[in-house]
Design a protein around this motif. Structure first.
Motif, PDB file in Angstrom:
ATOM      1  N   GLU A  20       0.822  -1.204   0.000  1.00 38.51           N
ATOM      2  CA  GLU A  20       0.000   0.000   0.000  1.00 38.51           C
ATOM      3  C   GLU A  20       0.858   1.257   0.000  1.00 38.51           C
ATOM      4  OE1 GLU A  20      -3.745   0.660   0.535  1.00 38.51           O
ATOM      5  OE2 GLU A  20      -3.452  -1.033  -0.797  1.00 38.51           O
ATOM      6  N   SER A  24       1.139   3.902  -3.405  1.00 40.94           N
ATOM      7  CA  SER A  24       0.552   5.221  -3.169  1.00 40.94           C
ATOM      8  C   SER A  24       1.603   6.300  -3.037  1.00 40.94           C
ATOM      9  CB  SER A  24      -0.294   5.197  -1.890  1.00 40.94           C
ATOM     10  OG  SER A  24       0.510   4.860  -0.769  1.00 40.94           O
ATOM     11  N   ASN A 126     -14.165   2.389   1.580  1.00 43.32           N
ATOM     12  CA  ASN A 126     -13.398   2.945   2.695  1.00 43.32           C
ATOM     13  C   ASN A 126     -14.225   2.994   3.977  1.00 43.32           C
ATOM     14  OD1 ASN A 126     -11.080   3.370   1.143  1.00 43.32           O
ATOM     15  ND2 ASN A 126     -11.777   5.386   0.477  1.00 43.32           N
ATOM     16  N   THR A 169      -7.779   6.220   7.464  1.00 42.70           N
ATOM     17  CA  THR A 169      -8.971   5.893   6.681  1.00 42.70           C
ATOM     18  C   THR A 169      -9.990   7.021   6.728  1.00 42.70           C
ATOM     19  OG1 THR A 169      -8.610   3.543   7.221  1.00 42.70           O
ATOM     20  CG2 THR A 169     -10.743   4.144   6.303  1.00 42.70           C
ATOM     21  N   GLU A 172      -8.808   9.550   4.329  1.00 38.07           N
ATOM     22  CA  GLU A 172      -9.063   9.133   2.951  1.00 38.07           C
ATOM     23  C   GLU A 172     -10.530   9.338   2.575  1.00 38.07           C
ATOM     24  OE1 GLU A 172      -8.024   5.359   0.000  1.00 38.07           O
ATOM     25  OE2 GLU A 172      -7.835   5.166   2.179  1.00 38.07           O
ATOM     26  N   ARG A 182      -3.341   7.064   2.297  1.00 37.56           N
ATOM     27  CA  ARG A 182      -3.138   5.642   2.009  1.00 37.56           C
ATOM     28  C   ARG A 182      -1.743   5.197   2.425  1.00 37.56           C
ATOM     29  NH1 ARG A 182      -4.709   2.879  -3.811  1.00 37.56           N
ATOM     30  NH2 ARG A 182      -4.664   0.705  -3.107  1.00 37.56           N
TER      31      ARG A 182
END
Length: 328
Positions: A20, A24, A126, A169, A172, A182
């Motif tokens: 991840e 990102s 998400n 999160t 995001e 991320r």
């Protein structure tokens, strides 16, 4: 769960978090801006295909880890029923609920990548991931099977990486196009996995604190008891020291990886673009003077020679004027 289960789960978390963070990571802004203007439709399609493949790898990994947790919890449930351990049975039901949320999140993500007819907004995925992290946070926050067991200290420290995942999160959800949220979630998953591996060694191996031992009521219900108060205090202190070491190791690794990636992608080149102060120095009338050009440009683009002095700010160095006076 056992040492093997903790090691497998922790290694999977580290892999997912590292992946991840890498996919990102922000690319070079200069190359990205030039590539956007000159990019052909076929190249844009290829870029979207690569991004979809990267996200699908994450979804497959999350699907594998969540399925492993569900399978392991089912085995622990049968062991709890056999041992007549109601507490262990309830704990495994909670783990299955959390793993099911992550499994649903991964499956919906895979369907969105491979089935064009099922396109879910990223905010829904998400939000589902956020609910799973919240439930995991409260599971370890409220888990107190034995108030004196030193495993509670390990569970409390596990709340730190879970909290990082929750916070990233939420960010995001607020800014879906930002890649830094991320990246932060990937870092939280790496720390989550590292600490799971440490918990496995601290509970089910000879790396356990001296004077403490593991007591199991069932496969998923256990506690680590020590002989006396000094042993309990030393065991909790060792857990805090181990977490600090893992955190320091992660910081060193992130700084090193960030510097290497910046050097290869050329991101640091954007930070070095500046005009030297010496370029603004000018020599006027044989005296040590420098001028600061006005930021206001003329609309016609032509500046008359008679108004040149009005468009500049002249600063005279006092030492240069002393040379023009006669010494007495």
């Amino acid at each position: 769960m056992g040492l093997f289960a903790y090691a497998l789960a922790g290694g999977s978390f580290v892999f997912i978090g590292a992946w991840e963070s890498l996919i990102s990571f922000p690319q070079n802004q200069r190359s990205a801006s030039s590539a956007t203007t000159a990019q052909q439709p076929s190249q844009r399609t290829k870029t979207r295909t690569t991004s979809s493949a990267s996200s699908s790898i994450t979804s497959v990994s999350v699907c594998f880890v969540s399925f492993f947790f569900i399978l392991n919890s089912l085995i622990s449930m049968f062991d709890a029923l056999k041992s007549r351990d109601r507490t262990g049975l309830v704990l495994q039901l909670e783990v299955i609920a959390i793993a099911s949320l992550f499994f649903l999140y991964s499956m919906l993500g895979l369907l969105s990548h491979f089935k064009n007819s099922i396109l879910l907004p990223s905010s829904i995925l998400n939000l589902l991931c956020l609910f799973a992290f919240f439930e995991e946070f409260f599971l370890f926050y409220l888990q107190r099977k034995d108030t004196s067991g030193i495993e509670n200290r390990y569970f409390d420290l596990l709340l730190v990486p879970i909290g990082i995942c929750v916070f990233s999160t939420i960010l995001e959800l607020k800014t879906p196009k930002s890649k830094f949220s991320r990246t932060a979630r990937g870092i939280g998953l790496i720390l989550h996995g590292m600490w799971l591996v440490q918990m496995g060694f601290s509970f089910f191996s000879d790396a356990m604190a001296h004077g403490c031992s593991l007591h199991e009521k069932s496969r998923g219900n256990y506690t680590v008891k020590c002989k006396g108060h000094p042993e309990y205090h030393r065991g909790r202190a060792i857990a805090t020291l181990q977490f600090n070491c893992h955190l320091a190791l992660l910081v060193v690794f992130i700084v090193g990886a960030y510097s290497i990636i910046c050097r290869k992608t050329g991101i640091e080149g954007d930070l070095m673009q500046y005009r030297p102060l010496g370029a603004e120095m000018q020599q006027l009338d044989g005296q040590a003077r420098f001028t600061l050009d006005s930021d206001d440009d003329n609309e016609d683009g032509i500046r008359e020679e008679g108004n040149l002095e009005d468009q500049k700010t002249v600063v005279v160095v006092p030492g240069s004027e002393m040379n023009g006076h006669d010494s007495h």
